[in-house]
Design an enzyme around this catalytic site. Structure first.
Site, PDB file in Angstrom:
ATOM      1  N   MET A 158     -20.767 -49.576  21.429  1.00 54.06           N
ATOM      2  CA  MET A 158     -22.092 -49.456  22.050  1.00 54.06           C
ATOM      3  C   MET A 158     -23.186 -49.736  21.018  1.00 54.06           C
ATOM      4  O   MET A 158     -24.360 -49.413  21.246  1.00 54.06           O
ATOM      5  CB  MET A 158     -22.269 -48.074  22.660  1.00 54.06           C
ATOM      6  N   LEU A 178     -24.241 -49.744  14.772  1.00 56.55           N
ATOM      7  CA  LEU A 178     -22.958 -49.761  14.076  1.00 56.55           C
ATOM      8  C   LEU A 178     -23.005 -49.085  12.707  1.00 56.55           C
ATOM      9  O   LEU A 178     -23.986 -49.172  11.979  1.00 56.55           O
ATOM     10  CB  LEU A 178     -22.486 -51.214  13.918  1.00 56.55           C
ATOM     11  N   HIS A 179     -21.894 -48.417  12.386  1.00 55.20           N
ATOM     12  CA  HIS A 179     -21.721 -47.781  11.081  1.00 55.20           C
ATOM     13  C   HIS A 179     -20.332 -48.169  10.555  1.00 55.20           C
ATOM     14  O   HIS A 179     -19.606 -48.939  11.214  1.00 55.20           O
ATOM     15  CB  HIS A 179     -21.890 -46.263  11.201  1.00 55.20           C
ATOM     16  N   HIS A 233     -17.274 -48.149  12.948  1.00 53.20           N
ATOM     17  CA  HIS A 233     -17.104 -49.332  13.801  1.00 53.20           C
ATOM     18  C   HIS A 233     -16.544 -50.504  12.984  1.00 53.20           C
ATOM     19  O   HIS A 233     -15.681 -51.255  13.448  1.00 53.20           O
ATOM     20  CB  HIS A 233     -18.448 -49.782  14.379  1.00 53.20           C
ATOM     21  N   GLU A 253      -9.940 -43.409  16.711  1.00 52.26           N
ATOM     22  CA  GLU A 253      -9.390 -42.084  17.017  1.00 52.26           C
ATOM     23  C   GLU A 253     -10.512 -41.040  17.102  1.00 52.26           C
ATOM     24  O   GLU A 253     -10.277 -39.928  17.543  1.00 52.26           O
ATOM     25  CB  GLU A 253      -8.373 -41.682  15.945  1.00 52.26           C
ATOM     26  N   ASP A 273     -12.819 -41.004  19.166  1.00 53.64           N
ATOM     27  CA  ASP A 273     -12.846 -40.678  20.601  1.00 53.64           C
ATOM     28  C   ASP A 273     -11.388 -40.636  21.056  1.00 53.64           C
ATOM     29  O   ASP A 273     -10.898 -41.550  21.718  1.00 53.64           O
ATOM     30  CB  ASP A 273     -13.641 -41.742  21.354  1.00 53.64           C
ATOM     31  N   SER A 316     -20.920 -41.208  13.369  1.00 49.65           N
ATOM     32  CA  SER A 316     -21.227 -41.393  14.784  1.00 49.65           C
ATOM     33  C   SER A 316     -22.651 -41.926  14.899  1.00 49.65           C
ATOM     34  O   SER A 316     -23.523 -41.522  14.118  1.00 49.65           O
ATOM     35  CB  SER A 316     -21.132 -40.048  15.510  1.00 49.65           C
ATOM     36  N   SER A 317     -22.865 -42.805  15.873  1.00 47.50           N
ATOM     37  CA  SER A 317     -24.229 -43.303  16.109  1.00 47.50           C
ATOM     38  C   SER A 317     -25.147 -42.128  16.437  1.00 47.50           C
ATOM     39  O   SER A 317     -26.351 -42.178  16.186  1.00 47.50           O
ATOM     40  CB  SER A 317     -24.239 -44.302  17.265  1.00 47.50           C
ATOM     41  N   ARG A 318     -24.596 -41.068  17.021  1.00 49.72           N
ATOM     42  CA  ARG A 318     -25.415 -39.916  17.430  1.00 49.72           C
ATOM     43  C   ARG A 318     -25.802 -39.026  16.250  1.00 49.72           C
ATOM     44  O   ARG A 318     -26.670 -38.171  16.405  1.00 49.72           O
ATOM     45  CB  ARG A 318     -24.687 -39.102  18.495  1.00 49.72           C
TER      46      ARG A 318
HETATM   47  P1  AMP Z   1     -19.147 -46.209  20.291  1.00 54.49           P
HETATM   48  O1  AMP Z   1     -20.062 -47.261  19.796  1.00 54.49           O
HETATM   49  O2  AMP Z   1     -19.546 -44.820  19.918  1.00 54.49           O
HETATM   50  O3  AMP Z   1     -18.813 -46.354  21.760  1.00 54.49           O
HETATM   51  O4  AMP Z   1     -17.781 -46.446  19.535  1.00 54.49           O
HETATM   52  C1  AMP Z   1     -17.129 -47.692  19.610  1.00 54.49           C
HETATM   53  C2  AMP Z   1     -15.765 -47.554  19.013  1.00 54.49           C
HETATM   54  O5  AMP Z   1     -15.892 -47.147  17.661  1.00 54.49           O
HETATM   55  C3  AMP Z   1     -14.907 -46.490  19.703  1.00 54.49           C
HETATM   56  O6  AMP Z   1     -13.583 -46.977  19.799  1.00 54.49           O
HETATM   57  C4  AMP Z   1     -15.015 -45.315  18.782  1.00 54.49           C
HETATM   58  O7  AMP Z   1     -13.917 -44.448  18.848  1.00 54.49           O
HETATM   59  C5  AMP Z   1     -15.085 -46.017  17.436  1.00 54.49           C
HETATM   60  N1  AMP Z   1     -15.674 -45.142  16.422  1.00 54.49           N
HETATM   61  C6  AMP Z   1     -16.875 -44.519  16.485  1.00 54.49           C
HETATM   62  N2  AMP Z   1     -17.069 -43.758  15.396  1.00 54.49           N
HETATM   63  C7  AMP Z   1     -15.965 -43.904  14.625  1.00 54.49           C
HETATM   64  C8  AMP Z   1     -15.547 -43.358  13.369  1.00 54.49           C
HETATM   65  N3  AMP Z   1     -16.304 -42.499  12.681  1.00 54.49           N
HETATM   66  N4  AMP Z   1     -14.345 -43.732  12.877  1.00 54.49           N
HETATM   67  C9  AMP Z   1     -13.558 -44.596  13.563  1.00 54.49           C
HETATM   68  N5  AMP Z   1     -13.887 -45.136  14.743  1.00 54.49           N
HETATM   69  C10 AMP Z   1     -15.071 -44.798  15.274  1.00 54.49           C
END
Ligand code: AMP
Length: 290
Positions: free
Chosen positions: A41, A44-45, A48, A159, A161, A196-198
């Site tokens: 979504m 990015l960090h 991702h 992992e 999520d 986390s983006s949050r």
């Molecule tokens: P999101 O943008 O939050 O929907 O995450 C996109 C993907 O990145 C999902 O498969 C998440 O599980 C993964 N993701 C998010 N944060 C992390 C993290 N800290 N470590 C590994 N994968 C992550």
């Protein structure tokens, strides 16, 4: 001391229409290349980007999608406020080695008359499935669409999520989608907080409290493995989070690592300890293997 300038990165091609995405993939397929997909979504960090790197180990070309999916947010959740950072996302993806950014508009994903929803039962129950009604339907539906649009050999999810990962593995299996769904380990800040983006929502005071989440998980896991009573450990952990500054705990549970069946005794096979808790208005999740 002056630093040498960073090597320039070639701008990442961006596809907004499904036709552009399919044309790029068709060209790669014609060369006999394997294709990987990393759905995100955005905002990015390094978490991702680790998925992109894992995808590049498994495929010759990697598509990263950025789509803030309205259907996986509840009515009181942060869809409108969710960070959108397309140009810095594109730069990060290019540096990580992705080959294409696919970022469709909401109307392209859900055109007028859109009426289909994908529901995965079983692993969607409990945990975030209970706390965020409709969330996994939204995730399962959009990921099915992304998989059908890309038809990748491999799709990589984090992992972080963990329940989502199990939902998506089940989905690909049940719908005979010929894709390998891979999980990537959680990438953390040095103090243990899962990226986390949050995390960007946290105030400096909340950011100081946030690592308690992972610290508590590790302590509870160690106690369970040491033979302590599971429900006592979980109760203690929830108390620690509230004492430590979390405003509420959605869940702290021990589950089978694959089926996500609740466990009330120390596991014989692989298990996962999962937590979701609120710090002010921000909901954080984390999990660890036992
Ligand atoms: P999101 O943008 O939050 O929907 O995450 C996109 C993907 O990145 C999902 O498969 C998440 O599980 C993964 N993701 C998010 N944060 C992390 C993290 N800290 N470590 C590994 N994968 C992550």
């Amino acid at each position: 001391m002056t630093h040498p300038p960073m090597a320039p990165t070639t701008p990442l091609p961006i596809a907004r229409e499904t036709g552009e995405l399919r044309a790029a993939i068709t060209a790669w397929r014609a060369e006999g290349l394997r294709v990987g997909l990393v759905p995100t979504m955005g905002a990015l960090h390094d978490g991702h980007l680790s998925l992109v790197r894992l995808a590049l180990e498994k495929a010759d070309r990697v598509v990263a999608s950025v789509f803030v999916n309205p259907t996986q947010f509840g009515p009181t959740e942060d869809f409108a406020a969710y960070p959108r950072e397309e140009s810095s996302d594109a730069t990060k993806l290019a540096r990580a080695g992705a080959n294409l950014l696919y970022t469709p508009a909401v109307e392209t994903m859900y055109p007028e008359g859109f009426s289909t929803t994908v529901t995965v039962d079983g692993v969607s129950r409990g945990l975030c499935g209970d706390r965020r009604p409709g969330h996994f339907q939204g995730v399962a539906t959009v990921v099915t669409k992304l998989l059908m649009r890309c038809l990748p050999d491999v799709a990589v999810f984090g992992e972080k999520d963990y329940q989502q990962l199990q939902v998506l593995k089940r989905l690909a299996l049940d719908l005979d989608i010929p894709v390998e769904v891979l999980g990537a380990p959680i990438v953390r800040e040095t103090d243990g907080l899962a990226m986390s983006s949050r995390n960007a929502y946290l105030s400096p005071e909340e950011r100081d409290v946030a690592p308690t989440l992972n610290r508590t998980l590790r302590r509870v896991a160690a106690d369970i493995l040491g033979g302590a009573d599971v429900s006592d450990c979980l109760e203690w952990g929830m108390g620690e989070l509230l004492k430590g500054g979390f405003s509420s705990v959605d869940y702290l549970e021990l589950r089978d690592a694959t089926t996500l069946t609740p466990l009330d005794e120390a596991p014989e096979g692989e298990a996962r300890l999962l937590v979701a808790a609120k710090l002010g208005k921000t909901r954080l999740i984390d999990n660890i293997a036992l």
